[in-house]
Write an enzyme that holds these catalytic residues in place. Structure first.
Site, PDB file in Angstrom:
ATOM      1  N   CYS A  45     132.001  65.425  57.291  1.00  0.00           N
ATOM      2  CA  CYS A  45     133.217  66.020  56.753  1.00  0.00           C
ATOM      3  C   CYS A  45     132.859  67.297  55.982  1.00  0.00           C
ATOM      4  O   CYS A  45     131.780  67.422  55.414  1.00  0.00           O
ATOM      5  CB  CYS A  45     133.921  65.038  55.827  1.00  0.00           C
ATOM      6  SG  CYS A  45     135.512  65.657  55.217  1.00  0.00           S
ATOM      7  N   ASP A  47     133.988  68.109  53.274  1.00  0.00           N
ATOM      8  CA  ASP A  47     134.052  67.795  51.845  1.00  0.00           C
ATOM      9  C   ASP A  47     132.776  68.236  51.118  1.00  0.00           C
ATOM     10  O   ASP A  47     131.655  67.914  51.546  1.00  0.00           O
ATOM     11  CB  ASP A  47     134.262  66.274  51.674  1.00  0.00           C
ATOM     12  CG  ASP A  47     134.660  65.919  50.244  1.00  0.00           C
ATOM     13  OD1 ASP A  47     133.876  66.210  49.317  1.00  0.00           O
ATOM     14  OD2 ASP A  47     135.747  65.346  50.050  1.00  0.00           O
ATOM     15  N   ARG A  49     131.380  67.237  48.639  1.00  0.00           N
ATOM     16  CA  ARG A  49     130.590  66.198  47.980  1.00  0.00           C
ATOM     17  C   ARG A  49     129.668  65.436  48.924  1.00  0.00           C
ATOM     18  O   ARG A  49     129.005  64.478  48.521  1.00  0.00           O
ATOM     19  CB  ARG A  49     131.528  65.219  47.268  1.00  0.00           C
ATOM     20  CG  ARG A  49     132.350  65.877  46.169  1.00  0.00           C
ATOM     21  CD  ARG A  49     133.519  65.019  45.746  1.00  0.00           C
ATOM     22  NE  ARG A  49     134.498  64.874  46.831  1.00  0.00           N
ATOM     23  CZ  ARG A  49     135.613  64.154  46.745  1.00  0.00           C
ATOM     24  NH1 ARG A  49     135.884  63.501  45.635  1.00  0.00           N
ATOM     25  NH2 ARG A  49     136.444  64.092  47.769  1.00  0.00           N
ATOM     26  N   HIS A 101     133.340  59.533  54.925  1.00  0.00           N
ATOM     27  CA  HIS A 101     133.134  59.131  53.536  1.00  0.00           C
ATOM     28  C   HIS A 101     134.415  58.523  52.983  1.00  0.00           C
ATOM     29  O   HIS A 101     135.514  58.958  53.314  1.00  0.00           O
ATOM     30  CB  HIS A 101     132.700  60.329  52.673  1.00  0.00           C
ATOM     31  CG  HIS A 101     133.745  61.401  52.568  1.00  0.00           C
ATOM     32  ND1 HIS A 101     134.543  61.556  51.455  1.00  0.00           N
ATOM     33  CD2 HIS A 101     134.141  62.354  53.446  1.00  0.00           C
ATOM     34  CE1 HIS A 101     135.367  62.573  51.647  1.00  0.00           C
ATOM     35  NE2 HIS A 101     135.148  63.077  52.852  1.00  0.00           N
ATOM     36  N   CYS A 104     138.190  60.101  51.661  1.00  0.00           N
ATOM     37  CA  CYS A 104     138.323  61.340  52.432  1.00  0.00           C
ATOM     38  C   CYS A 104     139.772  61.860  52.361  1.00  0.00           C
ATOM     39  O   CYS A 104     140.708  61.170  52.748  1.00  0.00           O
ATOM     40  CB  CYS A 104     137.918  61.103  53.886  1.00  0.00           C
ATOM     41  SG  CYS A 104     137.962  62.600  54.893  1.00  0.00           S
TER      42      CYS A 104
END
Ligand code: CO
Length: 213
Positions: A45, A47, A49, A101, A104
């Site tokens: 992803c 993302d 993080r 994750h 999400c």
């Protein structure tokens, strides 16, 4: 932080990074610049993080990376298919990991009826995963738990999508060592959960998707 110093932070960070790496190993960049031979392809992803190298304790040169919103593998997406083709046929990676994750935002957005803009077309693929597993997901009353389960099912479906590609099946046909893995990363504990492994095209792939070579 002001806009300018936010920007400067990255340039300064880079100087520090390059200096530290050279300090530890004067040949570090020289060696890296000679070429890459990663054993892994990471499809994760976007993302911020879930950085592939950081969460797996690996270094530059070890993982070939593709990231998009909610780690989706779509067979008409030139981007992911180009990455896959290069990773399998040129780099000859041994493992492809689709890593979602928990928590999400893409998966959560797909579970709503809200309009978010251009991304809606992309999230439609997650809605399709929901639709495939509707009865299981609807039975989960807790919203967070339902989103977490959809996150898992999404990763499993994306690994299945990989196994359905000609690129992956051709590699298996040529006896190339290639394993597909479905992972979910926990934002709250930093740990990876392994959900599923696909090792060849006999595993869990509907016959209509199997090519004859
Ligand atoms: Co995400």
């Amino acid at each position: 932080m002001k806009t300018d110093s936010l920007y400067q932070k990255l340039i300064n960070g880079n100087k520090k990074y390059a200096m530290e790496k050279r300090f530890d190993d004067p040949e570090y960049f020289k060696t890296l610049s000679l070429g890459q031979k990663p054993d892994y392809l990471w499809i994760g992803c976007s993302d911020s993080r879930v950085p592939a190298n950081e969460v797996t304790g690996t270094q530059s040169g070890e993982i070939f990376v593709h990231r998009n919103i909610a780690n989706v593998v779509i067979h008409t997406d030139f981007n992911v298919m180009s990455v896959l083709d290069y990773a399998v046929n040129v780099l000859k990676v041994k493992h492809i990991i689709v890593c979602g994750h928990y928590g999400c935002g893409g998966v959560r957005a797909a579970l709503t009826n809200n309009m978010y803009g251009f991304v809606d077309s992309w999230l439609r693929h997650i809605k399709d995963v929901y639709h495939l597993h509707q009865s299981e997901l609807n039975a989960i009353m807790d919203e967070d738990k339902r989103a977490d389960r959809l996150t898992e099912l999404n990763v499993i479906e994306q690994v299945r999508n990989l196994a359905q590609t000609k690129i992956v099946q051709n590699a298996w046909h040529n006896k190339q060592a290639l394993q597909l893995h479905a992972w979910v990363y926990g934002l709250n504990n930093g740990l990876i959960t392994e959900l599923k492994h696909i090792l060849d095209n006999t595993a869990d792939i509907d016959s209509i998707y199997r090519y004859e070579f």
